[in-house]
Design a protein around this motif. Structure first.
Motif, PDB file in Angstrom:
ATOM      1  N   ALA A 161     -39.718 -89.069 -35.394  1.00 38.01           N
ATOM      2  CA  ALA A 161     -40.175 -87.883 -34.671  1.00 38.01           C
ATOM      3  C   ALA A 161     -40.508 -88.212 -33.220  1.00 38.01           C
ATOM      4  O   ALA A 161     -40.191 -87.437 -32.307  1.00 38.01           O
ATOM      5  N   VAL A 162     -41.155 -89.359 -32.983  1.00 39.92           N
ATOM      6  CA  VAL A 162     -41.520 -89.732 -31.615  1.00 39.92           C
ATOM      7  C   VAL A 162     -40.283 -90.143 -30.823  1.00 39.92           C
ATOM      8  O   VAL A 162     -40.104 -89.737 -29.676  1.00 39.92           O
ATOM      9  N   GLN A 163     -39.404 -90.910 -31.451  1.00 37.88           N
ATOM     10  CA  GLN A 163     -38.217 -91.392 -30.746  1.00 37.88           C
ATOM     11  C   GLN A 163     -37.274 -90.246 -30.381  1.00 37.88           C
ATOM     12  O   GLN A 163     -36.626 -90.283 -29.331  1.00 37.88           O
ATOM     13  N   SER A 164     -37.216 -89.229 -31.229  1.00 41.06           N
ATOM     14  CA  SER A 164     -36.313 -88.109 -30.954  1.00 41.06           C
ATOM     15  C   SER A 164     -36.719 -87.334 -29.705  1.00 41.06           C
ATOM     16  O   SER A 164     -35.886 -86.679 -29.086  1.00 41.06           O
ATOM     17  N   GLN A 165     -37.996 -87.391 -29.324  1.00 37.16           N
ATOM     18  CA  GLN A 165     -38.465 -86.686 -28.127  1.00 37.16           C
ATOM     19  C   GLN A 165     -38.239 -87.491 -26.847  1.00 37.16           C
ATOM     20  O   GLN A 165     -38.491 -86.995 -25.755  1.00 37.16           O
ATOM     21  N   MET A 166     -37.816 -88.749 -26.994  1.00 41.31           N
ATOM     22  CA  MET A 166     -37.516 -89.638 -25.861  1.00 41.31           C
ATOM     23  C   MET A 166     -38.627 -89.639 -24.806  1.00 41.31           C
ATOM     24  O   MET A 166     -38.430 -89.269 -23.651  1.00 41.31           O
ATOM     25  N   PRO A 167     -39.836 -90.019 -25.200  1.00 37.14           N
ATOM     26  CA  PRO A 167     -40.942 -90.044 -24.221  1.00 37.14           C
ATOM     27  C   PRO A 167     -40.699 -91.122 -23.162  1.00 37.14           C
ATOM     28  O   PRO A 167     -40.179 -92.196 -23.450  1.00 37.14           O
ATOM     29  N   THR A 168     -41.115 -90.827 -21.935  1.00 38.84           N
ATOM     30  CA  THR A 168     -40.935 -91.770 -20.831  1.00 38.84           C
ATOM     31  C   THR A 168     -42.211 -92.517 -20.483  1.00 38.84           C
ATOM     32  O   THR A 168     -42.167 -93.491 -19.730  1.00 38.84           O
ATOM     33  N   THR A 169     -43.345 -92.067 -21.007  1.00 34.33           N
ATOM     34  CA  THR A 169     -44.621 -92.747 -20.764  1.00 34.33           C
ATOM     35  C   THR A 169     -45.325 -92.987 -22.091  1.00 34.33           C
ATOM     36  O   THR A 169     -45.072 -92.285 -23.083  1.00 34.33           O
ATOM     37  N   LEU A 170     -46.217 -93.958 -22.078  1.00 36.54           N
ATOM     38  CA  LEU A 170     -46.951 -94.268 -23.303  1.00 36.54           C
ATOM     39  C   LEU A 170     -47.882 -93.121 -23.675  1.00 36.54           C
ATOM     40  O   LEU A 170     -48.038 -92.810 -24.864  1.00 36.54           O
ATOM     41  N   ASP A 171     -48.511 -92.491 -22.701  1.00 40.56           N
ATOM     42  CA  ASP A 171     -49.404 -91.369 -22.999  1.00 40.56           C
ATOM     43  C   ASP A 171     -48.641 -90.245 -23.690  1.00 40.56           C
ATOM     44  O   ASP A 171     -49.156 -89.614 -24.628  1.00 40.56           O
ATOM     45  N   ARG A 172     -47.418 -89.989 -23.241  1.00 43.14           N
ATOM     46  CA  ARG A 172     -46.598 -88.945 -23.869  1.00 43.14           C
ATOM     47  C   ARG A 172     -46.240 -89.330 -25.303  1.00 43.14           C
ATOM     48  O   ARG A 172     -46.290 -88.503 -26.210  1.00 43.14           O
ATOM     49  N   ALA A 173     -45.900 -90.609 -25.509  1.00 43.07           N
ATOM     50  CA  ALA A 173     -45.562 -91.066 -26.859  1.00 43.07           C
ATOM     51  C   ALA A 173     -46.767 -90.965 -27.796  1.00 43.07           C
ATOM     52  O   ALA A 173     -46.626 -90.582 -28.962  1.00 43.07           O
ATOM     53  N   VAL A 174     -47.950 -91.300 -27.297  1.00 40.88           N
ATOM     54  CA  VAL A 174     -49.166 -91.192 -28.119  1.00 40.88           C
ATOM     55  C   VAL A 174     -49.432 -89.744 -28.486  1.00 40.88           C
ATOM     56  O   VAL A 174     -49.787 -89.431 -29.635  1.00 40.88           O
ATOM     57  N   LEU A 175     -49.268 -88.834 -27.524  1.00 40.94           N
ATOM     58  CA  LEU A 175     -49.496 -87.416 -27.794  1.00 40.94           C
ATOM     59  C   LEU A 175     -48.534 -86.898 -28.864  1.00 40.94           C
ATOM     60  O   LEU A 175     -48.943 -86.193 -29.800  1.00 40.94           O
ATOM     61  N   ILE A 176     -47.258 -87.249 -28.764  1.00 41.26           N
ATOM     62  CA  ILE A 176     -46.274 -86.798 -29.755  1.00 41.26           C
ATOM     63  C   ILE A 176     -46.608 -87.372 -31.128  1.00 41.26           C
ATOM     64  O   ILE A 176     -46.522 -86.677 -32.150  1.00 41.26           O
ATOM     65  N   ALA A 177     -46.994 -88.641 -31.174  1.00 43.18           N
ATOM     66  CA  ALA A 177     -47.328 -89.270 -32.450  1.00 43.18           C
ATOM     67  C   ALA A 177     -48.531 -88.590 -33.106  1.00 43.18           C
ATOM     68  O   ALA A 177     -48.549 -88.379 -34.332  1.00 43.18           O
ATOM     69  N   LYS A 178     -49.534 -88.223 -32.313  1.00 42.89           N
ATOM     70  CA  LYS A 178     -50.711 -87.554 -32.880  1.00 42.89           C
ATOM     71  C   LYS A 178     -50.364 -86.164 -33.404  1.00 42.89           C
ATOM     72  O   LYS A 178     -50.843 -85.761 -34.474  1.00 42.89           O
ATOM     73  N   LEU A 179     -49.531 -85.451 -32.653  1.00 43.33           N
ATOM     74  CA  LEU A 179     -49.117 -84.123 -33.128  1.00 43.33           C
ATOM     75  C   LEU A 179     -48.317 -84.230 -34.423  1.00 43.33           C
ATOM     76  O   LEU A 179     -48.539 -83.452 -35.373  1.00 43.33           O
ATOM     77  N   GLN A 180     -47.406 -85.188 -34.496  1.00 42.56           N
ATOM     78  CA  GLN A 180     -46.614 -85.372 -35.701  1.00 42.56           C
ATOM     79  C   GLN A 180     -47.481 -85.812 -36.866  1.00 42.56           C
ATOM     80  O   GLN A 180     -47.263 -85.408 -38.014  1.00 42.56           O
TER      81      GLN A 180
END
Length: 459
Positions: free
Chosen positions: A262-281
């Motif tokens: 789920a996180v990789q599919s959103q292709m986050p460019t920053t760590l903060d963005r990746a953390v936010l996506i992971a928490k939502l998922q």
């Protein structure tokens, strides 16, 4: 008596002349030896003078070194005494201002002081609050040295006293090290910082990098995020040029399998963005797990019921979780389950990997909560790799939640006979004449297992 012949006279004269020459040569050799002896005597005299002068110079240098040592010790003792006096004076002034500044017990600072400059109005200046000097016991030397510099600049401590002031706040092994270090050499602040880093921070960067690369989520997501950010800051402290790509990639790799896709599919460019996506998922997964754990797939006409497992990121009885690769770059999370009637692939993965799907006879699936799913697409002969072997499998397109694909009964049947060790998560079979061993991923995290009863029917 006969007179000597002319020849005899000639020989005798020649012999006499030769004796004269030999005598002259010996006389010259003796003169040369005498001159050499005189020169050697002068050289010996000069050598004795040089030795005497070198001894005098060595004694003078030794005396000067001794005087420098005594002077350096006196300067250091004076510096330490001055540092103590200054610290005590600062503490006394702070305590005095705190006592006389306010009648409130909770007050920590003196009342503002009015300062006038020319025609300007009064400017209020509040004195700095009391701050203790940072202690150091050998841990995180770079952070401690930065704090020392901040303290020196705030309180305008003379640079000549930096080492003495810092040494008064060493504790434990650091204090004992400095005591020995001070006996060997006396240096300024730059040499002191270098020696501190060499002693206590030589392996900090490799250690921080190994910790970052070895982090895996074994508990809650919040705990993993805190540990990862701490490791990231320690690495960046030593190498601030590292980009976000490294941290984002390593963060996704350390997440649980049901969050990685789920996180990789959103292709986050920053760590903060990746953390936010992971928490939502993670919140969505918690909501999904809170629903009924039993789903029933029903067909429009009667057929044989087939038991299957829909697992929320883990495996149950008769199923095994393996990891594979798609197109040698996309990581797959697959579930091998003997209760699933056929093979499925996640529709999100089909779109993300741009796989080619064709139409097929639709099969409708109705969940226990009333939600209806229909599969009318098929990815034919999908090439995927696992444990170094490439497989080609027909897979129906369906929303599988945390999984990328499910290998069902038809896939197991096509590769039979096989040896199944469910306890150790190992499958051994032959494919295209080659022996293949699939090793399931270890899963030490207890998660919910959802039972699904399915009835598949072609509409």
């Amino acid at each position: 008596m006969a007179k000597p012949s002319v020849q005899t006279h000639f020989v005798l004269d020649a012999m006499a002349a030769e004796r004269v020459k030999v005598a002259e040569n010996w006389e010259r050799a003796l003169d040369s030896l005498e001159n050499m002896n005189q020169r050697l005597g002068k050289f010996a005299k000069v050598q004795r003078q040089l030795v005497e002068q070198s001894e005098v110079a060595a004694q003078a240098a030794k005396q000067a070194a001794k005087e420098r040592s005594v002077l350096s010790r006196q300067v250091e003792e004076s510096g330490q005494l001055l540092a103590r006096v200054q610290l005590e004076s600062m503490a006394a002034e702070t305590e005095k201002s705190r006592r006389s500044g306010s009648t409130s017990p909770s007050s920590r600072s003196s009342p503002p002081v009015q300062v006038r400059k020319g025609p300007q109005k009064g400017v209020q200046i509040n004195p700095l609050p009391e701050m203790s000097f940072p202690k150091f016991d050998g841990a995180n030397p770079r952070v401690w040295l930065d704090k020392c510099l901040d303290y020196f600049h705030i309180f305008k401590v003379s640079e000549a006293m930096w080492v003495q002031v810092a040494s008064l706040h060493l504790e434990g092994i650091a204090a004992r090290w400095f005591h020995v270090h001070r006996l060997k050499q006396r240096t300024g602040w730059n040499h002191f910082t270098r020696d501190v880093l060499n002693k206590f921070g030589a392996d900090e960067y490799p250690k921080a990098m190994r910790r970052l690369m070895g982090l895996r989520q074994t508990g809650s997501l919040d705990e993993f995020v805190r540990a990862f950010e701490e490791a990231r800051y320690m690495v960046s402290l030593h190498n601030p040029k590292l980009g976000e790509v490294l941290f984002v990639t390593q963060f996704i790799w350390g997440l649980e399998y049901d969050l990685q896709g789920a996180v990789q599919s959103q292709m986050p460019t920053t760590l903060d963005r990746a953390v936010l996506i992971a928490k939502l998922q993670d919140e969505l997964n918690d909501q999904y797990k809170g629903r009924s754990t039993r789903s029933v797939f029903q067909s429009r006409s009667s057929s044989t019921a087939v038991k299957a497992k829909a697992i929320s990121g883990t495996t149950g009885k008769g199923c095994m979780k393996v990891r594979g690769l798609l197109k040698n770059k996309v990581t797959l999370l697959l579930s091998i389950h003997s209760g699933s009637p056929t093979c499925f692939i996640n529709k999100n993965l089909v779109a993300r990997a741009r796989l080619s799907a064709v139409s097929c006879p639709p099969a409708r699936f109705t969940l226990a909560n009333g939600e209806s799913l229909t599969s009318d697409l098929l990815v034919p002969q999908l090439a995927w790799c696992a444990n170094g072997h490439t497989f080609h499998t027909d897979m129906r397109v369906l929303d599988l939640g945390p999984y990328d694909a499910i290998l069902g009964y038809d896939w197991l049947k096509s590769h039979s006979p096989m040896e199944c060790d469910w306890a150790n998560k190992v499958l051994v079979f032959h494919d295209a004449g080659v022996e293949v061993t699939l090793k399931g991923d270890d899963d030490n995290i207890k998660k919910e297992v959802q039972e699904v009863s399915a009835i598949c029917h072609k509409c």
